[in-house]
Design a protein around this motif. Structure first.
Motif, PDB file in Angstrom:
ATOM      1  N   UNK A   4       8.872  13.832 -45.992  1.00  0.00           N
ATOM      2  CA  UNK A   4       9.318  14.497 -47.211  1.00  0.00           C
ATOM      3  C   UNK A   4       8.888  13.693 -48.433  1.00  0.00           C
ATOM      4  N   UNK A   5       8.423  14.390 -49.447  1.00  0.00           N
ATOM      5  CA  UNK A   5       7.991  13.669 -50.640  1.00  0.00           C
ATOM      6  C   UNK A   5       9.206  13.161 -51.417  1.00  0.00           C
ATOM      7  N   UNK A   6       9.015  12.031 -52.082  1.00  0.00           N
ATOM      8  CA  UNK A   6      10.093  11.464 -52.868  1.00  0.00           C
ATOM      9  C   UNK A   6      10.384  12.360 -54.070  1.00  0.00           C
ATOM     10  N   UNK A   7      11.596  12.315 -54.543  1.00  0.00           N
ATOM     11  CA  UNK A   7      11.990  13.110 -55.697  1.00  0.00           C
ATOM     12  C   UNK A   7      13.445  12.888 -55.979  1.00  0.00           C
ATOM     13  N   UNK A   8      14.046  13.788 -56.739  1.00  0.00           N
ATOM     14  CA  UNK A   8      15.465  13.672 -57.003  1.00  0.00           C
ATOM     15  C   UNK A   8      16.239  13.854 -55.704  1.00  0.00           C
ATOM     16  N   UNK A   9      17.442  13.294 -55.675  1.00  0.00           N
ATOM     17  CA  UNK A   9      18.226  13.388 -54.460  1.00  0.00           C
ATOM     18  C   UNK A   9      18.524  14.841 -54.102  1.00  0.00           C
ATOM     19  N   UNK A  10      18.907  15.643 -55.091  1.00  0.00           N
ATOM     20  CA  UNK A  10      19.260  17.033 -54.802  1.00  0.00           C
ATOM     21  C   UNK A  10      18.126  17.793 -54.153  1.00  0.00           C
ATOM     22  N   UNK A  11      16.929  17.643 -54.690  1.00  0.00           N
ATOM     23  CA  UNK A  11      15.769  18.324 -54.127  1.00  0.00           C
ATOM     24  C   UNK A  11      15.452  17.787 -52.737  1.00  0.00           C
ATOM     25  N   UNK A  12      15.491  16.459 -52.593  1.00  0.00           N
ATOM     26  CA  UNK A  12      15.200  15.858 -51.289  1.00  0.00           C
ATOM     27  C   UNK A  12      16.215  16.307 -50.238  1.00  0.00           C
ATOM     28  N   UNK A  40      23.996  14.496 -40.945  1.00  0.00           N
ATOM     29  CA  UNK A  40      23.703  13.073 -41.033  1.00  0.00           C
ATOM     30  C   UNK A  40      22.223  12.779 -41.208  1.00  0.00           C
ATOM     31  N   UNK A  41      21.387  13.454 -40.416  1.00  0.00           N
ATOM     32  CA  UNK A  41      19.944  13.218 -40.521  1.00  0.00           C
ATOM     33  C   UNK A  41      19.423  13.690 -41.871  1.00  0.00           C
ATOM     34  N   UNK A  42      19.877  14.854 -42.325  1.00  0.00           N
ATOM     35  CA  UNK A  42      19.433  15.359 -43.627  1.00  0.00           C
ATOM     36  C   UNK A  42      19.812  14.393 -44.746  1.00  0.00           C
ATOM     37  N   UNK A  43      21.028  13.855 -44.693  1.00  0.00           N
ATOM     38  CA  UNK A  43      21.462  12.915 -45.721  1.00  0.00           C
ATOM     39  C   UNK A  43      20.652  11.625 -45.648  1.00  0.00           C
ATOM     40  N   UNK A  44      20.422  11.122 -44.439  1.00  0.00           N
ATOM     41  CA  UNK A  44      19.645   9.898 -44.260  1.00  0.00           C
ATOM     42  C   UNK A  44      18.241  10.055 -44.828  1.00  0.00           C
ATOM     43  N   UNK A  45      17.594  11.160 -44.493  1.00  0.00           N
ATOM     44  CA  UNK A  45      16.231  11.404 -44.969  1.00  0.00           C
ATOM     45  C   UNK A  45      16.198  11.543 -46.489  1.00  0.00           C
ATOM     46  N   UNK A  46      17.175  12.275 -47.051  1.00  0.00           N
ATOM     47  CA  UNK A  46      17.196  12.505 -48.496  1.00  0.00           C
ATOM     48  C   UNK A  46      17.432  11.207 -49.267  1.00  0.00           C
ATOM     49  N   UNK A  47      18.314  10.365 -48.771  1.00  0.00           N
ATOM     50  CA  UNK A  47      18.574   9.092 -49.439  1.00  0.00           C
ATOM     51  C   UNK A  47      17.322   8.231 -49.468  1.00  0.00           C
ATOM     52  N   UNK A  48      16.606   8.192 -48.367  1.00  0.00           N
ATOM     53  CA  UNK A  48      15.410   7.370 -48.302  1.00  0.00           C
ATOM     54  C   UNK A  48      14.279   7.965 -49.147  1.00  0.00           C
ATOM     55  N   UNK A  51      15.180   7.292 -52.750  1.00  0.00           N
ATOM     56  CA  UNK A  51      15.418   5.898 -53.093  1.00  0.00           C
ATOM     57  C   UNK A  51      16.835   5.598 -53.528  1.00  0.00           C
ATOM     58  N   UNK A  52      17.795   6.401 -53.089  1.00  0.00           N
ATOM     59  CA  UNK A  52      19.179   6.207 -53.510  1.00  0.00           C
ATOM     60  C   UNK A  52      19.911   5.254 -52.577  1.00  0.00           C
ATOM     61  N   UNK A  53      20.862   4.537 -53.146  1.00  0.00           N
ATOM     62  CA  UNK A  53      21.735   3.633 -52.397  1.00  0.00           C
ATOM     63  C   UNK A  53      22.700   4.476 -51.555  1.00  0.00           C
ATOM     64  N   UNK A  54      22.836   4.202 -50.258  1.00  0.00           N
ATOM     65  CA  UNK A  54      23.746   4.996 -49.417  1.00  0.00           C
ATOM     66  C   UNK A  54      25.226   4.675 -49.622  1.00  0.00           C
ATOM     67  N   UNK A  55      25.542   3.749 -50.521  1.00  0.00           N
ATOM     68  CA  UNK A  55      26.944   3.319 -50.663  1.00  0.00           C
ATOM     69  C   UNK A  55      27.890   4.485 -50.878  1.00  0.00           C
TER      70      UNK A  55
END
Length: 271
Positions: A4-12, A40-48, A51-55
């Protein structure tokens, strides 16, 4: 998903969810445990990808565990999440699982988890989420049982308590119910034990029974003693609804759906 291409969290997140649902197909609808995997997988992929912190994705899980003592049932029986808290925790719990598996399998762990789950047959009547997790872990070639996975994922989630951001003073909310005749129904008041932090708002949902779909009551602004108030319609005032309160922070996407208290059960039935 890893491409997945990087971008805003919502789009990712939107892109990742679409890819994950396409990968799992009908399992997402027919297997409650698969829904947690998908979130879980969707959230993991989108965070990466963004570039968002998973905190802030893991922090609500730590908060929930401190309040209701999460159990392994919340991992493999999504209904337990829905009955005790809400679907919002599925992503955080699934993310913690992905992090545990990545430590053991490497960076492709989320993709391998989806592939293992897709190879599973559709769940049969009477099959449990725990059994399906055990099968999926064997498919991954891991000498790891479902209980071990749960313990490691929960430890991973509550580890965020060591972060200074986890000291944020989140108020606790208590439900106060008042009957009203016109229009007939209930007024829900949210009593906070501390001022609501700036940038946060009180949110509410209700349902008539544990197996019913929750809905959002109509906000009424501030009610008695300046407490946030909501209206729940009802023609039968002999029994009150189940009510749940939470706090949401709109400008933080990972908290926009709310950090919730446990459900408050109905008042005793009136004759």
């Amino acid at each position: 998903p890893a491409r997945l291409r990087a971008g805003t969290f919502g789009l990712a997140h939107e892109q990742a969810r679409a890819r994950v649902v396409a990968t799992l197909g009908s399992l997402v609808e027919r297997d409650p445990a698969a829904r947690l995997v998908a979130e879980g997988v969707a959230l993991d992929v989108a965070l990466r990808a963004s570039g968002r912190d998973p905190f802030w994705a893991l922090w609500p899980v730590a908060v929930a565990h401190a309040r209701v003592n999460l159990s392994e049932d919340h991992l493999w029986a999504r209904e337990a999440l829905l009955q005790d808290l809400g679907p919002e925790l599925a992503g955080g719990l699934g993310l913690a699982v992905c992090q545990v598996l990545r430590e053991r399998l490497g960076p492709e762990a989320p993709r391998e988890l989806l592939a293992a789950w897709r190879r599973l047959p559709l769940p049969r009547a009477g099959s449990s989420g725990r059994q399906r997790w055990a099968t999926a872990l064997r498919e991954l070639g891991l000498d790891l049982g479902p209980l071990d996975l749960w313990s490691a994922a929960l430890e991973r989630a509550i580890r965020v308590r060591g972060d200074e951001r986890a000291e944020f003073p989140l108020p606790r909310l208590r439900v106060i119910l008042q009957m009203q005749d016109s229009p007939p129904g209930w007024q829900v008041l949210a009593q906070a034990d501390a001022p609501i932090p700036r940038g946060w708002r009180v949110v509410c949902r209700a349902r008539s029974g544990l197996d019913e779909e929750p809905y959002e009551p109509r906000p009424l602004g501030l009610g008695m003693d300046d407490m946030p108030a909501f209206y729940v319609p009802s023609r039968d005032l002999r029994s009150s609804p189940w009510v749940q309160l939470g706090l949401a922070r709109d400008h933080e996407p990972l908290l926009a759906e709310g950090v919730w208290e446990a459900w408050t059960p109905p008042l005793e039935r009136r004759q």
